[in-house]
Scaffold this active site. Structure first.
Site, PDB file in Angstrom:
ATOM      1  N   GLU A  65       0.820  -1.223   0.000  1.00  0.00           N
ATOM      2  CA  GLU A  65       0.000   0.000   0.000  1.00  0.00           C
ATOM      3  C   GLU A  65       0.855   1.275   0.000  1.00  0.00           C
ATOM      4  O   GLU A  65       0.466   2.288  -0.577  1.00  0.00           O
ATOM      5  CB  GLU A  65      -0.893   0.015   1.248  1.00  0.00           C
ATOM      6  CG  GLU A  65      -1.612   1.327   1.458  1.00  0.00           C
ATOM      7  CD  GLU A  65      -2.527   1.333   2.667  1.00  0.00           C
ATOM      8  OE1 GLU A  65      -2.034   1.224   3.805  1.00  0.00           O
ATOM      9  OE2 GLU A  65      -3.724   1.435   2.467  1.00  0.00           O
ATOM     10  N   ARG A  85      12.799   1.652   2.073  1.00  0.00           N
ATOM     11  CA  ARG A  85      11.570   1.201   1.426  1.00  0.00           C
ATOM     12  C   ARG A  85      11.436   1.751   0.003  1.00  0.00           C
ATOM     13  O   ARG A  85      10.605   1.268  -0.768  1.00  0.00           O
ATOM     14  CB  ARG A  85      10.344   1.539   2.289  1.00  0.00           C
ATOM     15  CG  ARG A  85      10.357   0.828   3.644  1.00  0.00           C
ATOM     16  CD  ARG A  85       8.971   0.644   4.199  1.00  0.00           C
ATOM     17  NE  ARG A  85       8.107  -0.074   3.283  1.00  0.00           N
ATOM     18  CZ  ARG A  85       6.786  -0.104   3.364  1.00  0.00           C
ATOM     19  NH1 ARG A  85       6.185   0.571   4.332  1.00  0.00           N
ATOM     20  NH2 ARG A  85       6.070  -0.783   2.488  1.00  0.00           N
ATOM     21  N   HIS A 160       0.814   5.774  10.284  1.00  0.00           N
ATOM     22  CA  HIS A 160       0.165   6.301   9.080  1.00  0.00           C
ATOM     23  C   HIS A 160      -1.242   6.816   9.393  1.00  0.00           C
ATOM     24  O   HIS A 160      -1.894   6.334  10.334  1.00  0.00           O
ATOM     25  CB  HIS A 160       0.029   5.203   8.015  1.00  0.00           C
ATOM     26  CG  HIS A 160       1.322   4.796   7.392  1.00  0.00           C
ATOM     27  ND1 HIS A 160       1.788   3.502   7.410  1.00  0.00           N
ATOM     28  CD2 HIS A 160       2.251   5.523   6.717  1.00  0.00           C
ATOM     29  CE1 HIS A 160       2.949   3.441   6.766  1.00  0.00           C
ATOM     30  NE2 HIS A 160       3.253   4.653   6.342  1.00  0.00           N
ATOM     31  N   CYS A 247      -2.667  -2.282   4.439  1.00  0.00           N
ATOM     32  CA  CYS A 247      -1.308  -2.094   3.920  1.00  0.00           C
ATOM     33  C   CYS A 247      -0.810  -3.243   3.042  1.00  0.00           C
ATOM     34  O   CYS A 247       0.159  -3.081   2.316  1.00  0.00           O
ATOM     35  CB  CYS A 247      -0.346  -1.836   5.059  1.00  0.00           C
ATOM     36  SG  CYS A 247      -0.374  -3.111   6.283  1.00  0.00           S
TER      37      CYS A 247
HETATM   38  C1  CIR Z   1       6.939   0.330   8.004  1.00  0.00           C
HETATM   39  O1  CIR Z   1       7.274   0.819   9.085  1.00  0.00           O
HETATM   40  O2  CIR Z   1       7.050   0.945   6.955  1.00  0.00           O
HETATM   41  C2  CIR Z   1       6.403  -1.081   8.016  1.00  0.00           C
HETATM   42  N1  CIR Z   1       7.054  -1.847   9.017  1.00  0.00           N
HETATM   43  C3  CIR Z   1       4.912  -1.103   8.233  1.00  0.00           C
HETATM   44  C4  CIR Z   1       4.160  -0.409   7.124  1.00  0.00           C
HETATM   45  C5  CIR Z   1       2.686  -0.546   7.288  1.00  0.00           C
HETATM   46  N2  CIR Z   1       2.027   0.162   6.227  1.00  0.00           N
HETATM   47  C6  CIR Z   1       0.802   0.645   6.301  1.00  0.00           C
HETATM   48  O3  CIR Z   1       0.130   0.531   7.327  1.00  0.00           O
HETATM   49  N3  CIR Z   1       0.337   1.304   5.248  1.00  0.00           N
END
Ligand code: CIR
Length: 259
Positions: A65, A85, A160, A247
């Site tokens: 996501e 990322r 988020h 996500c």
């Molecule tokens: C992060 O910190 O980027 C990941 N461990 C978790 C991302 C979760 N993404 C979301 O809720 N859209």
């Protein structure tokens, strides 16, 4: 047809980014089983699941996501706010290009898709540790000609915006009032989560069904009382990586011929 873009759980998931949670051991095999059940549920609800190739070396790749904002008109490839990322986006772009014309954010913009809540022609964007002002401005520049308005939102307590508020009906939001104020969303009704379940505001709506984490039965009760069709799913292992139900997919409509 409804397409759900997903990406496999990486065996390195335990090395994920973490902001609000303490690191604890993550069982990647269990997370993979939970993710498989999630994909199965998406299929059962009518989505065609299309997977981005696995990226075992990218711990957070399963959280697709954050790599894109998909609108009927375009696919916007983001620049995720966690530098590591940003390596996730090229493979997502390669796949999403089959379904949408692509736009790209450029430095110094950063923006995570998890910070964008769409309500009709309004894109509510959380100001977060991942999404900066340049990200919000570039998004605005890209979508304004398509007749969308961008509304920056302040929130607190979570990673988020979509951890604090998600859409569960045409004009209905599920929201944690301790993390984001309902006054941001004028003329839209909100269901508050049970305060004992602060992470319960992340729900994924597909058609008339709301997918919701099984860890939050009290909030589920509120949704059911509201007359919503709720399917609970265990995503407890993914939750240790600060992920939930929105996500792990990008949902988009596509003409049948595109697949
Ligand atoms: C992060 O910190 O980027 C990941 N461990 C978790 C991302 C979760 N993404 C979301 O809720 N859209």
């Amino acid at each position: 047809m409804l397409i759900a873009i997903t990406r496999p759980v990486s065996p390195t998931l335990a090395h994920c980014e973490l902001t609000h949670l303490a690191r604890e051991p993550i069982d990647a095999a269990r997370a993979t089983a939970q993710h498989a059940a999630y994909e199965h549920l998406l299929s059962a609800l009518g989505a065609t699941v299309v997977r981005v190739p696995a990226a075992p070396e990218l711990p957070d790749a399963v959280f697709v996501e954050d790599t894109a904002v998909v609108l009927p008109e375009i696919g916007l490839i983001t620049r995720p706010g966690a530098p590591r990322r940003q390596l996730e986006t090229p493979a997502v772009a390669a796949l999403l290009a089959k379904f949408r014309s692509l736009c790209f954010l450029t430095p110094p913009a950063t923006l995570d898709g998890g910070d964008v809540v769409q309500l009709g022609r309004s894109l509510y964007v959380g100001r977060s540790t991942r999404t900066n002002e340049a990200g919000i401005e570039q998004l605005q520049t890209i979508v304004a000609p398509l007749d969308y308005r961008v509304v920056p939102i302040e929130f607190t307590g979570c990673l988020h915006l979509k951890s604090a508020v998600t859409r569960i009906g045409d004009d209905l939001l599920l929201l944690n009032p301790a993390w984001v104020s309902s006054t941001n969303f004028e003329s839209v009704e909100t269901v508050p989560i049970d305060p004992r379940e602060p992470y319960a505001a992340n729900a994924l709506r597909i058609g008339g069904t709301v997918i919701h984490p099984a860890q939050f039965p009290r909030t589920r009760e509120r949704l059911v009382d509201r007359g919503l069709d709720v399917v609970s799913i265990d995503c407890s292992e993914l939750a240790k990586a600060e992920g939930a139900v929105t996500c792990c997919s990008l949902l988009l409509d596509a003409p049948s011929a595109a697949t």
